[in-house]
Structure formats: structure tokens, C-alpha cells
Design a protein around this motif. Structure first.
Motif, short mmCIF file in Angstrom:
data_model
loop_
_atom_site.label_atom_id
_atom_site.label_comp_id
_atom_site.label_asym_id
_atom_site.label_seq_id
_atom_site.Cartn_x
_atom_site.Cartn_y
_atom_site.Cartn_z
N ALA A 24 -1.34 8.87 3.92
CA ALA A 24 -2.36 9.04 2.89
C ALA A 24 -3.71 8.57 3.42
CB ALA A 24 -1.98 8.25 1.64
N PRO A 25 -4.78 9.36 3.25
CA PRO A 25 -6.10 8.95 3.71
C PRO A 25 -6.53 7.60 3.11
CG PRO A 25 -6.13 11.27 3.11
CD PRO A 25 -4.80 10.72 2.66
N ALA A 26 -7.03 6.74 3.96
CA ALA A 26 -7.50 5.42 3.51
C ALA A 26 -8.77 5.58 2.69
CB ALA A 26 -7.76 4.52 4.71
N PHE A 27 -8.98 4.69 1.75
CA PHE A 27 -10.22 4.70 0.98
C PHE A 27 -10.46 3.34 0.35
CE2 PHE A 27 -7.01 5.94 -2.18
CZ PHE A 27 -7.31 5.09 -3.24
N ALA A 28 -11.69 3.13 -0.05
CA ALA A 28 -12.09 1.98 -0.87
C ALA A 28 -13.08 2.52 -1.89
CB ALA A 28 -12.72 0.90 -0.02
N LEU A 39 -6.84 1.39 -0.72
CA LEU A 39 -5.45 1.81 -0.65
C LEU A 39 -4.65 0.83 0.20
CD1 LEU A 39 -3.42 3.95 -1.55
CD2 LEU A 39 -3.98 5.23 0.53
N SER A 40 -5.26 0.29 1.25
CA SER A 40 -4.56 -0.64 2.14
C SER A 40 -4.09 -1.90 1.42
CB SER A 40 -5.45 -1.01 3.33
OG SER A 40 -6.63 -1.66 2.88
N HIS A 41 -4.75 -2.26 0.33
CA HIS A 41 -4.33 -3.45 -0.45
C HIS A 41 -2.97 -3.24 -1.11
CE1 HIS A 41 -8.79 -4.82 -1.00
NE2 HIS A 41 -8.31 -5.08 0.19
N THR A 76 3.78 1.44 -14.41
CA THR A 76 3.11 0.19 -14.02
C THR A 76 3.99 -1.01 -14.37
OG1 THR A 76 1.81 0.15 -16.07
CG2 THR A 76 0.75 1.11 -14.11
N ALA A 77 4.81 -0.88 -15.42
CA ALA A 77 5.77 -1.94 -15.77
C ALA A 77 6.83 -2.09 -14.68
CB ALA A 77 6.42 -1.66 -17.12
N LYS A 78 7.00 -1.05 -13.85
CA LYS A 78 7.96 -1.08 -12.74
C LYS A 78 7.28 -1.37 -11.41
CE LYS A 78 11.09 2.03 -15.15
NZ LYS A 78 11.66 3.39 -15.26
N ASN A 79 6.07 -1.94 -11.49
CA ASN A 79 5.31 -2.38 -10.31
C ASN A 79 4.69 -1.23 -9.52
OD1 ASN A 79 4.30 -4.71 -9.13
ND2 ASN A 79 5.80 -4.66 -7.48
N VAL A 80 4.55 -0.06 -10.15
CA VAL A 80 3.82 1.05 -9.53
C VAL A 80 2.34 0.86 -9.83
CG1 VAL A 80 3.42 3.55 -9.65
CG2 VAL A 80 5.76 2.65 -9.68
N VAL A 81 1.49 1.09 -8.83
CA VAL A 81 0.04 1.02 -9.03
C VAL A 81 -0.44 2.41 -9.42
CG1 VAL A 81 -2.18 0.61 -7.89
CG2 VAL A 81 -0.20 -0.84 -7.35
N TRP A 82 -1.21 2.50 -10.50
CA TRP A 82 -1.68 3.80 -10.99
C TRP A 82 -3.21 3.79 -10.97
CZ3 TRP A 82 1.84 7.29 -13.80
CH2 TRP A 82 1.22 8.49 -14.18
#
Length: 195
Positions: A24-28, A39-41, A76-82
Motif C-alpha cells: 500500500a502506498p505510504a502517506f501522511a 499509514l506506517s503508524h 473498529t471494535a475489533k481493532n481495525v483502523v478505519w
């Protein structure tokens, strides 16, 4: 004839597999509250990237029925970042002031981890985001595991929200279970991104 078909089918499957394994392309990007999200975080977590434009009728289909918020809340309750991302350029539909963004996010009841602003379109172009909504799912290793539409209901009709086949739900369910995504790529539908 059959041999040619088999070779073509294998090429398509290999192409889909390559998409699923591409990095996945990096971004901030800044969120609507001024914090920067890279994204790296989020390496080690599954990340949903949802290209959005609250004025697009296809996006409204999912938000006005509560379908998108329900998925956001569940995962997000399952620890997915949205991360919802808006790549609308200044002066184009969907581009809002920070105060307008805060009001609209609250009014829509978004349950996304954050709403990110990409006014230059740099991140949208890096992902080749073409529609709103356009979904990308990044696996725990930072690879694109899914890209395309939320579902197979290619209409803005709110009555179709939550109906039919939900590709995003399938992708997240598979990744959380440690399984390969059954359909790693679909054709997105909706409004064009207003670059």
C-alpha cells in the motif's frame, strides 16, 4: 480454445493475486482535528481506507441508512483502523471547511477512526482512487488485500444499502480470521473523486 481460456483465466487470477500482495502506498495526512495520520503508524493492524464525499448520493446511501457507520463501529471494535479520506479539491463538491467537516461528521454519526483531508489529491492519485466510496483494505503487513466497491449493489438507491454481497465485510472477516480475501478486487462505483 479451452487451453487459451485456461491460460487467460490463470493470468487474471495471478493479476488479482499480485494486486492483493502489492504494498500500500505510504502517506501522511491531517485529520479534521489537526492530527497527522501515517499509514506506517498502523503496521500490525488492518486498515480500511474509505474514499468519501458526503455530498455524493452513493456515499449518502450508506450514511443515511446507517450502513457505513454500523460497519465502522463493528470493525473498529475489533481493532481495525478505519480512515475516511476526502480528496476533493478546494472549490469542488465535497471539499469543506474544518468547521463544516466537524459538523457533518457529527451529523452523520461517523464511527471512523479519523477523517483525513487530501485536498491536493496526492494520496488519492497514489491509490488510483476513482470513486466515492472507493474502498482499500490494507493488511497487517502493509499490503493491499482488497480494493473496490463496498458491495455489488451498483446504485445510489438507499433501499439497496446492506443488501446483496458485501465485499468489504467479506474481506475484513477473512483477514480477521487469518484467511485470504476471497475477492481481492472489484470494480468501484459511485461519484467520481473531485480532484
Amino acid at each position: 480454445m479451452m487451453k487459451r481460456f485456461t491460460v487467460c483465466a490463470m493470468a487474471v487470477l495471478l493479476g488479482l493475486s499480485a494486486v492483493a500482495q502489492s504494498v500500500a502506498p505510504a502517506f501522511a495526512l491531517p485529520d479534521i482535528n489537526g492530527a497527522t495520520h501515517s499509514l506506517s503508524h498502523y503496521i500490525g493492524k488492518i486498515v480500511v481506507l474509505e474514499w468519501t464525499n458526503y455530498d455524493c448520493p452513493f456515499v449518502r446511501k450508506f450514511y443515511e441508512t446507517g450502513t457505513m457507520q454500523a460497519m465502522q463501529e463493528e470493525y473498529t471494535a475489533k481493532n481495525v483502523v478505519w480512515l475516511s479520506i476526502c480528496s476533493s479539491a478546494p472549490g469542488k463538491q465535497g471539499n469543506l471547511s474544518l468547521d463544516e467537516w466537524k459538523l457533518r461528521v457529527k451529523a452523520n454519526g461517523s464511527k471512523a477512526t479519523a477523517v483525513l483531508l487530501d485536498e491536493s489529491g496526492r494520496v488519492g492519485h497514489a491509490y488510483r482512487a476513482s470513486n466515492t466510496p472507493h474502498i482499500f483494505v490494507v493488511d497487517k503487513d502493509g499490503n493491499l488485500a482488497y480494493q473496490g466497491s463496498v458491495d455489488d449493489q451498483r446504485t445510489a438507491d438507499p433501499k439497496t444499502a446492506g443488501k446483496g454481497r458485501n465485499y468489504l465485510d467479506e474481506a475484513l472477516y477473512a483477514l480477521l480470521a487469518g484467511n485470504p480475501v476471497p475477492t481481492p478486487m472489484t470494480k468501484p462505483y459511485g461519484c467520481s473523486v473531485k480532484y
